[in-house]
Write a protein that holds these residues in place. Structure first.
Motif, PDB file in Angstrom:
ATOM      1  N   GLY A 239      13.970  59.126   4.721  1.00  0.00           N
ATOM      2  CA  GLY A 239      13.809  60.214   5.501  1.00  0.00           C
ATOM      3  C   GLY A 239      12.729  60.365   6.630  1.00  0.00           C
ATOM      4  N   ALA A 240      12.488  59.166   6.927  1.00  0.00           N
ATOM      5  CA  ALA A 240      11.174  58.955   7.855  1.00  0.00           C
ATOM      6  C   ALA A 240      12.118  59.043   9.527  1.00  0.00           C
ATOM      7  CB  ALA A 240      10.238  57.700   7.782  1.00  0.00           C
ATOM      8  N   PRO A 241      11.728  59.845  10.477  1.00  0.00           N
ATOM      9  CA  PRO A 241      12.515  59.714  11.883  1.00  0.00           C
ATOM     10  C   PRO A 241      11.824  58.334  12.501  1.00  0.00           C
ATOM     11  CG  PRO A 241      10.787  61.292  11.735  1.00  0.00           C
ATOM     12  CD  PRO A 241      10.846  60.748  10.467  1.00  0.00           C
ATOM     13  N   TYR A 242      12.975  57.821  13.217  1.00  0.00           N
ATOM     14  CA  TYR A 242      12.443  56.509  14.181  1.00  0.00           C
ATOM     15  C   TYR A 242      13.120  56.944  15.493  1.00  0.00           C
ATOM     16  CZ  TYR A 242      11.705  53.599  10.056  1.00  0.00           C
ATOM     17  OH  TYR A 242      11.120  52.575   9.119  1.00  0.00           O
ATOM     18  N   ILE A 243      12.523  56.393  16.497  1.00  0.00           N
ATOM     19  CA  ILE A 243      12.750  56.756  17.856  1.00  0.00           C
ATOM     20  C   ILE A 243      12.708  55.081  18.484  1.00  0.00           C
ATOM     21  CG2 ILE A 243      10.526  57.468  18.500  1.00  0.00           C
ATOM     22  CD1 ILE A 243      12.016  59.331  20.610  1.00  0.00           C
ATOM     23  N   ALA A 244      13.973  55.264  19.450  1.00  0.00           N
ATOM     24  CA  ALA A 244      13.877  53.838  20.051  1.00  0.00           C
ATOM     25  C   ALA A 244      13.944  54.475  21.557  1.00  0.00           C
ATOM     26  CB  ALA A 244      15.013  52.887  19.772  1.00  0.00           C
ATOM     27  N   TYR A 245      13.166  53.543  22.469  1.00  0.00           N
ATOM     28  CA  TYR A 245      13.300  53.775  23.874  1.00  0.00           C
ATOM     29  C   TYR A 245      13.059  52.713  24.791  1.00  0.00           C
ATOM     30  CZ  TYR A 245       8.521  54.565  23.259  1.00  0.00           C
ATOM     31  OH  TYR A 245       7.098  54.568  22.958  1.00  0.00           O
ATOM     32  N   SER A 246      13.127  52.687  26.193  1.00  0.00           N
ATOM     33  CA  SER A 246      12.849  51.810  26.942  1.00  0.00           C
ATOM     34  C   SER A 246      11.777  52.373  27.929  1.00  0.00           C
ATOM     35  CB  SER A 246      13.985  51.446  27.787  1.00  0.00           C
ATOM     36  OG  SER A 246      14.565  52.317  28.448  1.00  0.00           O
ATOM     37  N   SER A 247      10.951  51.671  28.794  1.00  0.00           N
ATOM     38  CA  SER A 247      11.608  50.767  29.543  1.00  0.00           C
ATOM     39  C   SER A 247      11.928  49.268  28.988  1.00  0.00           C
ATOM     40  CB  SER A 247      11.168  50.460  30.933  1.00  0.00           C
ATOM     41  OG  SER A 247       9.480  50.353  30.675  1.00  0.00           O
ATOM     42  N   LYS A 248      10.791  48.624  28.449  1.00  0.00           N
ATOM     43  CA  LYS A 248      11.157  47.546  27.491  1.00  0.00           C
ATOM     44  C   LYS A 248      11.277  48.042  26.047  1.00  0.00           C
ATOM     45  CE  LYS A 248       9.676  43.055  28.241  1.00  0.00           C
ATOM     46  NZ  LYS A 248       9.078  42.142  27.895  1.00  0.00           N
ATOM     47  N   ALA A 249      12.321  47.699  25.333  1.00  0.00           N
ATOM     48  CA  ALA A 249      12.625  48.227  24.100  1.00  0.00           C
ATOM     49  C   ALA A 249      11.409  48.357  23.112  1.00  0.00           C
ATOM     50  CB  ALA A 249      13.546  47.173  23.436  1.00  0.00           C
ATOM     51  N   THR A 250      11.325  49.514  22.848  1.00  0.00           N
ATOM     52  CA  THR A 250      10.220  49.998  21.749  1.00  0.00           C
ATOM     53  C   THR A 250      10.865  50.834  20.715  1.00  0.00           C
ATOM     54  OG1 THR A 250       8.510  49.800  23.445  1.00  0.00           O
ATOM     55  CG2 THR A 250       7.908  51.084  21.469  1.00  0.00           C
ATOM     56  N   VAL A 251      10.412  50.650  19.243  1.00  0.00           N
ATOM     57  CA  VAL A 251      10.759  51.446  18.304  1.00  0.00           C
ATOM     58  C   VAL A 251       9.776  51.974  17.661  1.00  0.00           C
ATOM     59  CG1 VAL A 251      12.073  51.608  16.005  1.00  0.00           C
ATOM     60  CG2 VAL A 251      12.972  50.309  18.077  1.00  0.00           C
ATOM     61  N   LYS A 252       9.493  53.313  17.241  1.00  0.00           N
ATOM     62  CA  LYS A 252       8.371  53.879  16.558  1.00  0.00           C
ATOM     63  C   LYS A 252       8.905  54.654  15.436  1.00  0.00           C
ATOM     64  CE  LYS A 252       4.882  54.224  20.261  1.00  0.00           C
ATOM     65  NZ  LYS A 252       4.018  55.235  21.050  1.00  0.00           N
ATOM     66  N   LEU A 271      13.511  44.367  31.005  1.00  0.00           N
ATOM     67  CA  LEU A 271      13.811  45.973  30.871  1.00  0.00           C
ATOM     68  C   LEU A 271      15.290  46.442  30.319  1.00  0.00           C
ATOM     69  CD1 LEU A 271      12.280  46.506  34.444  1.00  0.00           C
ATOM     70  CD2 LEU A 271      10.987  46.747  32.255  1.00  0.00           C
ATOM     71  N   VAL A 272      15.420  47.456  29.863  1.00  0.00           N
ATOM     72  CA  VAL A 272      16.311  47.519  28.756  1.00  0.00           C
ATOM     73  C   VAL A 272      17.012  49.082  29.488  1.00  0.00           C
ATOM     74  CG1 VAL A 272      15.848  46.147  26.932  1.00  0.00           C
ATOM     75  CG2 VAL A 272      15.615  48.658  26.908  1.00  0.00           C
ATOM     76  N   SER A 273      18.192  49.402  29.021  1.00  0.00           N
ATOM     77  CA  SER A 273      18.896  50.652  29.246  1.00  0.00           C
ATOM     78  C   SER A 273      19.927  50.809  28.259  1.00  0.00           C
ATOM     79  CB  SER A 273      19.705  50.932  30.627  1.00  0.00           C
ATOM     80  OG  SER A 273      20.286  49.755  30.783  1.00  0.00           O
ATOM     81  N   TYR A 274      20.549  52.141  28.171  1.00  0.00           N
ATOM     82  CA  TYR A 274      21.289  52.582  27.071  1.00  0.00           C
ATOM     83  C   TYR A 274      20.966  52.012  25.618  1.00  0.00           C
ATOM     84  CZ  TYR A 274      23.749  53.018  31.552  1.00  0.00           C
ATOM     85  OH  TYR A 274      24.185  53.274  32.931  1.00  0.00           O
ATOM     86  N   PRO A 285      17.044  48.855  10.087  1.00  0.00           N
ATOM     87  CA  PRO A 285      17.570  49.497  11.294  1.00  0.00           C
ATOM     88  C   PRO A 285      18.141  48.394  12.449  1.00  0.00           C
ATOM     89  CG  PRO A 285      15.178  48.807  10.750  1.00  0.00           C
ATOM     90  CD  PRO A 285      15.805  48.531   9.663  1.00  0.00           C
ATOM     91  N   PHE A 286      18.926  48.907  13.226  1.00  0.00           N
ATOM     92  CA  PHE A 286      19.305  47.997  14.380  1.00  0.00           C
ATOM     93  C   PHE A 286      19.119  48.860  15.645  1.00  0.00           C
ATOM     94  CE2 PHE A 286      21.603  46.158  10.760  1.00  0.00           C
ATOM     95  CZ  PHE A 286      22.281  45.142  11.102  1.00  0.00           C
ATOM     96  N   VAL A 287      18.851  48.028  16.689  1.00  0.00           N
ATOM     97  CA  VAL A 287      18.961  48.634  18.089  1.00  0.00           C
ATOM     98  C   VAL A 287      19.475  47.911  18.874  1.00  0.00           C
ATOM     99  CG1 VAL A 287      16.606  47.432  18.488  1.00  0.00           C
ATOM    100  CG2 VAL A 287      17.072  49.868  19.770  1.00  0.00           C
ATOM    101  N   ALA A 288      20.487  48.771  19.796  1.00  0.00           N
ATOM    102  CA  ALA A 288      21.335  48.184  20.894  1.00  0.00           C
ATOM    103  C   ALA A 288      20.870  48.548  22.194  1.00  0.00           C
ATOM    104  CB  ALA A 288      22.650  48.659  20.683  1.00  0.00           C
ATOM    105  N   TYR A 289      20.934  47.769  23.123  1.00  0.00           N
ATOM    106  CA  TYR A 289      20.745  48.020  24.326  1.00  0.00           C
ATOM    107  C   TYR A 289      21.148  46.932  25.506  1.00  0.00           C
ATOM    108  CZ  TYR A 289      16.939  44.675  23.005  1.00  0.00           C
ATOM    109  OH  TYR A 289      16.312  43.605  22.705  1.00  0.00           O
ATOM    110  N   SER A 290      21.251  47.271  26.716  1.00  0.00           N
ATOM    111  CA  SER A 290      21.524  46.588  27.908  1.00  0.00           C
ATOM    112  C   SER A 290      20.335  45.729  28.347  1.00  0.00           C
ATOM    113  CB  SER A 290      22.410  47.334  29.077  1.00  0.00           C
ATOM    114  OG  SER A 290      22.281  46.411  30.141  1.00  0.00           O
ATOM    115  N   ASP A 291      20.314  44.487  28.387  1.00  0.00           N
ATOM    116  CA  ASP A 291      19.067  43.959  28.825  1.00  0.00           C
ATOM    117  C   ASP A 291      18.877  43.292  30.184  1.00  0.00           C
ATOM    118  OD1 ASP A 291      16.616  42.095  28.954  1.00  0.00           O
ATOM    119  OD2 ASP A 291      16.623  42.127  26.784  1.00  0.00           O
TER     120      ASP A 291
END
Length: 304
Positions: A239-252, A271-274, A285-291
């Motif tokens: 039940g813990a929320p996670y968030i992923a974002y860029s500019s370089k990929a980071t997960v919290k 630097l990543v997007s999407y 956890p899996f994280v996908a992005y364009s690098d």
């Protein structure tokens, strides 16, 4: 750390996996018909990966799944009436597959479709939103109700969340509750059934809110101090929320008081997007992005 590479080569999709640092192709290399945009990835109940995207050659939204040997169409190739953007793919709790997108054939408003096992059918009206939309996020409540979130250009780009009541799409909270223009909306449900929404505000900070039944309220302080983009929100099995974002990929992860890094901040090569965050059926956890370091090819990484 195990990596899986979802690659866009000359904007055609290819999928890789690695075992003991050896990369192996999964399915055909470059399996889309043409250049792709607005990719969305989800795992089916059987554990197979599914992907939705807008195919520029077909000029329609396409959904495919990997059947163990190749990437195959889910229903007819090209399910939208025409041009589209901001695709979002999700499975309902009973295993039904849905896709949402900005529908250029219907005033750039939101449309949601469901796969009935043979064909794709509209969920409610096509183009149901009150204005043109962007950054669509489609999810299901634990009871199986579909919800969508997006920025609504009919309300100065402020956030809107709607749910399908079996007949119509209705608002969840006030329209434009963010009070500011938002980008990269990402909607997710906690295991207890509360909807959470993450987005970037007008100060480029990542923000998370939850709906308490009446209003949308903040979850902790701003997740980032600035520079956040391509935001994706998901919950682990506890039940813990996670968030992923860029500019370089980071997960919290939110630890009930603060947002803390999962692994190193900025762990991507470039630097990543999407960015797209998801947990597999085993809770990993899996994280996908364009690098950018891979010439814009997409990378999927797993946290061990």
């Amino acid at each position: 750390m195990k990596k899986i590479l979802f690659s866009v080569v000359v904007a055609l999709i290819a999928v890789y996996s690695t075992n003991a640092q050896k990369w192996e192709t999964v399915g055909r290399y470059g399996f889309s018909e043409g250049e792709v945009q607005s990719t969305s990835l989800a795992f089916g109940p059987e554990g197979a990966p599914y992907v939705a995207y807008f195919d520029a050659k077909l000029e329609k939204v396409v959904v495919k799944k990997f059947d163990g040997a190749d990437w195959v169409d889910v229903g007819p190739a090209g399910l939208s009436e025409g041009m589209a953007a901001y695709t979002s793919l999700a499975f309902s709790p009973d295993g039904a597959l849905y896709v949402a997108y900005r529908d250029h054939a219907n005033s750039h408003a939101a449309t949601v479709m469901k796969f009935d096992g043979t064909n794709w059918a509209n969920v409610g009206a096509s183009g149901f939103s009150s204005g043109p939309v962007y950054d669509i996020s489609l999810v299901f409540s634990p009871t199986g109700t579909p919800y969508v979130a997006y920025g609504n250009n009919g309300y100065r780009g402020e956030a809107e969340v709607m749910k399908f009541n079996g007949t119509d799409w209705v608002n969840v909270g006030e329209v434009g509750f963010s009070g500011i223009e938002v980008r990269w909306t990402s909607l997710a449900f906690s295991p207890s059934g509360e909807p959470y929404l993450a987005y970037r505000d007008n100060q480029n900070k990542a923000v998370v809110k939850k709906f308490n039944g009446v209003d949308w309220v903040n979850v902790g302080a701003a997740v980032s101090s600035g520079g956040a983009a391509y935001i994706s929100l998901a919950f682990d099995p506890t039940g813990a929320p996670y968030i992923a974002y860029s500019s370089k990929a980071t997960v919290k992860k939110f630890n009930e008081a603060n947002w803390v890094n999962v692994g190193s901040a900025g762990f991507s090569s470039g630097l990543v997007s999407y960015t797209s965050l998801a947990f597999n059926p085993s809770g990993e956890p899996f994280v996908a992005y364009s690098d950018d370091a891979y010439d814009g090819k997409a990378v999927v990484m797993k946290f061990d």
